[in-house]
Design a protein around this motif. Structure first.
Motif: not given
Length: 80
Positions: A9-38
């Motif tokens: 349950k903690f992991c569920h909330y954590y992976l939806k948190s603003y801070s994690f999402i920002e870090e995930f996007y920072r490490m990614g390479h943009g949108i490919v086939a409607d999904l963020w690529t990391t």
């Protein structure tokens, strides 16, 4: 990736948190086939702070209670 010492349950909330999402996007390479690529090798480089299992459980339980309260409908004022 195999989680160890994580409350699901903690992991569920954590992976939806603003801070994690920002870090995930920072490490990614943009949108490919409607999904963020990391890629896995990049994702495993994301450093996150994980509290103890007891703290995770406390946090998840708190968030469960609060989101349940938010989801409650307001009482009707028809009879006033």
């Amino acid at each position: 990736m195999e989680p160890k010492n994580l409350n699901s349950k903690f992991c569920h909330y954590y992976l939806k948190s603003y801070s994690f999402i920002e870090e995930f996007y920072r490490m990614g390479h943009g949108i490919v086939a409607d999904l963020w690529t990391t890629r896995y090798d990049e994702m495993k480089a994301i450093i996150v702070a994980i509290p103890s299992l007891a703290e995770q459980t406390t946090i998840a339980n708190f968030l469960d209670r609060k989101t349940a309260q938010i989801d409650q409908p307001f009482p009707s004022k028809k009879n006033k």
